[in-house]
Write an enzyme that holds these catalytic residues in place. Sequence first.
Site, PDB file in Angstrom:
ATOM      1  CB  THR A  41     -13.383  -7.633  -5.244  1.00  0.00           C
ATOM      2  OG1 THR A  41     -13.558  -7.444  -3.839  1.00  0.00           O
ATOM      3  CG2 THR A  41     -12.953  -9.065  -5.496  1.00  0.00           C
ATOM      4  CD  GLU A  42     -13.516  -4.854  -1.427  1.00  0.00           C
ATOM      5  OE1 GLU A  42     -12.368  -5.301  -1.631  1.00  0.00           O
ATOM      6  OE2 GLU A  42     -14.435  -5.556  -0.934  1.00  0.00           O
ATOM      7  CG  LEU A  49       9.063 -17.187  -3.492  1.00  0.00           C
ATOM      8  CD1 LEU A  49       8.810 -17.259  -1.997  1.00  0.00           C
ATOM      9  CD2 LEU A  49       9.577 -15.792  -3.877  1.00  0.00           C
ATOM     10  CG  ASP A 104      -2.133   0.895   1.059  1.00  0.00           C
ATOM     11  OD1 ASP A 104      -2.357   1.404  -0.054  1.00  0.00           O
ATOM     12  OD2 ASP A 104      -2.855   1.113   2.058  1.00  0.00           O
ATOM     13  CG  HIS A 157      -0.089   2.016  -9.287  1.00  0.00           C
ATOM     14  ND1 HIS A 157      -0.333   1.652  -7.980  1.00  0.00           N
ATOM     15  CD2 HIS A 157      -1.170   2.749  -9.680  1.00  0.00           C
ATOM     16  CE1 HIS A 157      -1.503   2.154  -7.604  1.00  0.00           C
ATOM     17  NE2 HIS A 157      -2.028   2.827  -8.608  1.00  0.00           N
ATOM     18  NE  ARG A 212      -8.008   0.823   5.150  1.00  0.00           N
ATOM     19  CZ  ARG A 212      -7.582   2.069   5.348  1.00  0.00           C
ATOM     20  NH1 ARG A 212      -7.508   2.553   6.571  1.00  0.00           N
ATOM     21  NH2 ARG A 212      -7.210   2.830   4.326  1.00  0.00           N
ATOM     22  NE  ARG A 218      -7.511   2.027  -5.668  1.00  0.00           N
ATOM     23  CZ  ARG A 218      -6.299   2.038  -5.163  1.00  0.00           C
ATOM     24  NH1 ARG A 218      -5.280   2.334  -5.945  1.00  0.00           N
ATOM     25  NH2 ARG A 218      -6.088   1.731  -3.896  1.00  0.00           N
ATOM     26  CD1 TRP A 241     -13.172  -5.287  -9.370  1.00  0.00           C
ATOM     27  CD2 TRP A 241     -12.382  -4.412 -11.258  1.00  0.00           C
ATOM     28  NE1 TRP A 241     -12.490  -6.284 -10.042  1.00  0.00           N
ATOM     29  CE2 TRP A 241     -12.003  -5.764 -11.209  1.00  0.00           C
ATOM     30  CE3 TRP A 241     -11.987  -3.643 -12.363  1.00  0.00           C
ATOM     31  CZ2 TRP A 241     -11.250  -6.375 -12.207  1.00  0.00           C
ATOM     32  CZ3 TRP A 241     -11.238  -4.250 -13.367  1.00  0.00           C
ATOM     33  CH2 TRP A 241     -10.886  -5.599 -13.279  1.00  0.00           C
ATOM     34  CB  SER A 270      -7.990  -3.571   2.719  1.00  0.00           C
ATOM     35  OG  SER A 270      -7.655  -2.371   3.370  1.00  0.00           O
ATOM     36  NE  ARG A 294      -3.014  -1.442   4.336  1.00  0.00           N
ATOM     37  CZ  ARG A 294      -4.266  -1.522   3.921  1.00  0.00           C
ATOM     38  NH1 ARG A 294      -5.071  -2.412   4.443  1.00  0.00           N
ATOM     39  NH2 ARG A 294      -4.708  -0.710   2.982  1.00  0.00           N
ATOM     40  NE  ARG A 345      -1.364   6.634   1.155  1.00  0.00           N
ATOM     41  CZ  ARG A 345      -1.424   5.716   2.112  1.00  0.00           C
ATOM     42  NH1 ARG A 345      -1.115   6.038   3.359  1.00  0.00           N
ATOM     43  NH2 ARG A 345      -1.777   4.484   1.827  1.00  0.00           N
TER      44      ARG A 345
HETATM   45  C1  IPE Z   1      -5.593  -2.753  -0.318  1.00  0.00           C
HETATM   46  O1  IPE Z   1      -5.172  -1.444  -0.553  1.00  0.00           O
HETATM   47  C2  IPE Z   1      -5.592  -3.522  -1.582  1.00  0.00           C
HETATM   48  C3  IPE Z   1      -4.296  -3.754  -2.176  1.00  0.00           C
HETATM   49  C4  IPE Z   1      -3.137  -3.514  -1.634  1.00  0.00           C
HETATM   50  C5  IPE Z   1      -4.338  -4.371  -3.482  1.00  0.00           C
HETATM   51  P1  IPE Z   1      -6.232  -0.262  -0.729  1.00  0.00           P
HETATM   52  O2  IPE Z   1      -5.440   0.987  -0.825  1.00  0.00           O
HETATM   53  O3  IPE Z   1      -7.152  -0.560  -1.839  1.00  0.00           O
HETATM   54  O4  IPE Z   1      -7.027  -0.357   0.645  1.00  0.00           O
HETATM   55  P2  IPE Z   1      -7.997   0.681   1.363  1.00  0.00           P
HETATM   56  O5  IPE Z   1      -9.067   1.042   0.392  1.00  0.00           O
HETATM   57  O6  IPE Z   1      -7.176   1.887   1.717  1.00  0.00           O
HETATM   58  O7  IPE Z   1      -8.488  -0.028   2.573  1.00  0.00           O
HETATM   59  C1  IPE Z   2      -1.444   0.161  -3.365  1.00  0.00           C
HETATM   60  O1  IPE Z   2      -1.222   1.538  -3.432  1.00  0.00           O
HETATM   61  C2  IPE Z   2      -1.623  -0.479  -4.718  1.00  0.00           C
HETATM   62  C3  IPE Z   2      -3.001  -0.904  -5.038  1.00  0.00           C
HETATM   63  C4  IPE Z   2      -4.011  -0.893  -4.227  1.00  0.00           C
HETATM   64  C5  IPE Z   2      -3.228  -1.338  -6.393  1.00  0.00           C
HETATM   65  P1  IPE Z   2      -2.435   2.562  -3.498  1.00  0.00           P
HETATM   66  O2  IPE Z   2      -2.770   2.772  -4.925  1.00  0.00           O
HETATM   67  O3  IPE Z   2      -3.545   2.103  -2.649  1.00  0.00           O
HETATM   68  O4  IPE Z   2      -1.757   3.864  -2.906  1.00  0.00           O
HETATM   69  P2  IPE Z   2      -2.404   4.871  -1.840  1.00  0.00           P
HETATM   70  O5  IPE Z   2      -2.874   4.038  -0.683  1.00  0.00           O
HETATM   71  O6  IPE Z   2      -3.526   5.575  -2.515  1.00  0.00           O
HETATM   72  O7  IPE Z   2      -1.267   5.769  -1.475  1.00  0.00           O
HETATM   73 MG    MG Z   3      -4.050   2.379  -0.713  1.00  0.00          MG
END
Ligand code: IPE
Ligand code: IPE
Ligand code: MG
Length: 249
Positions: free
Chosen positions: A71-72, A136, A25, A42, A199, A76, A74, A201, A193, A29
């Site tokens: 799945t959540e 691995l 995560d 990314h 969390r 974005r 999607w 998620s 994390r 940011r």
């Molecule tokens: C969790 O990250 C999902 C992945 C790392 C793929 P998110 O950034 O989507 O989680 P939330 O929405 O902040 O909980």
């Molecule tokens: C995690 O980084 C990657 C995915 C969930 C695909 P984020 O894209 O959630 O980055 P933040 O949390 O918005 O910084």
């Molecule tokens: Mg995130």
Amino acid sequence: MFKFMSLKESIVKEQIPQHIAIIMDGNGRWAKKRGNQRIFGHRNGVNAVRAVTEAAGELGVKYLTLYAFSTENWNRPRPEIEALMSLLVSTINSETDTLLKNGVCLRTIGDTESLPPSVAAKLKEATAKTSGCNGLNLILALNYSSRWEITNAMTRIAKSVLDGQISPANITSETISSHLCTGGIPDPELIIRTSGEYRLSNFLLWQAAYSEFYFTDVLWPDFDKEELYRAIVDFQKRERRFGKISEQL
Ligand code: IPE
Ligand code: IPE
Ligand code: MG
């Protein structure tokens, strides 16, 4: 001269977790801090994936699960989703040979059949190519959520009950475990994390029953081998009691 032990040297080789799962995560940011678009984060996150995969392989970790798309996710903005999907395909294209060379077996968990057809096909191709590897196991959680996985398992168990293959009285926690995407894979001893969020998620809810959690403020693109060593060293200081008391261990 006095020499400090490096993080890597402080890892107890006999107590390496066999399964580490990571909620990657903070890409967005990381990019924003640099005045860039989220996708820039990314793209740089791929470097962290490469580093962590290499480090895990070198340490003898058997399973590394990376939460790459929920799945959540999607929900974005569409351009970000499309950029993520094409990044996935291009990364698989550029990295599969290295995986093969390092004996890494690529696997997936999640509803990968519902991914865009070109992505699903690419994944199928790469997982088939590396299926003979015995180093691995790199498991990508893609279009994954734990509630989806558990619901899916329940549906299949219910069908087996209706078909007379399972009797309700014989449903055990192993029945449920074996119907999840992670069937046959040991539960993760360590879940990491990044990015200072505390969390799950919707990640490995069932499998995390006794996992140790490690949270760090480091944003995913900055996570590297040293950060993984730090997490493992921290993990190795914990006392895992599984309901018992210290004196019994
Ligand atoms: C969790 O990250 C999902 C992945 C790392 C793929 P998110 O950034 O989507 O989680 P939330 O929405 O902040 O909980
Ligand atoms: C995690 O980084 C990657 C995915 C969930 C695909 P984020 O894209 O959630 O980055 P933040 O949390 O918005 O910084
Ligand atoms: Mg995130």
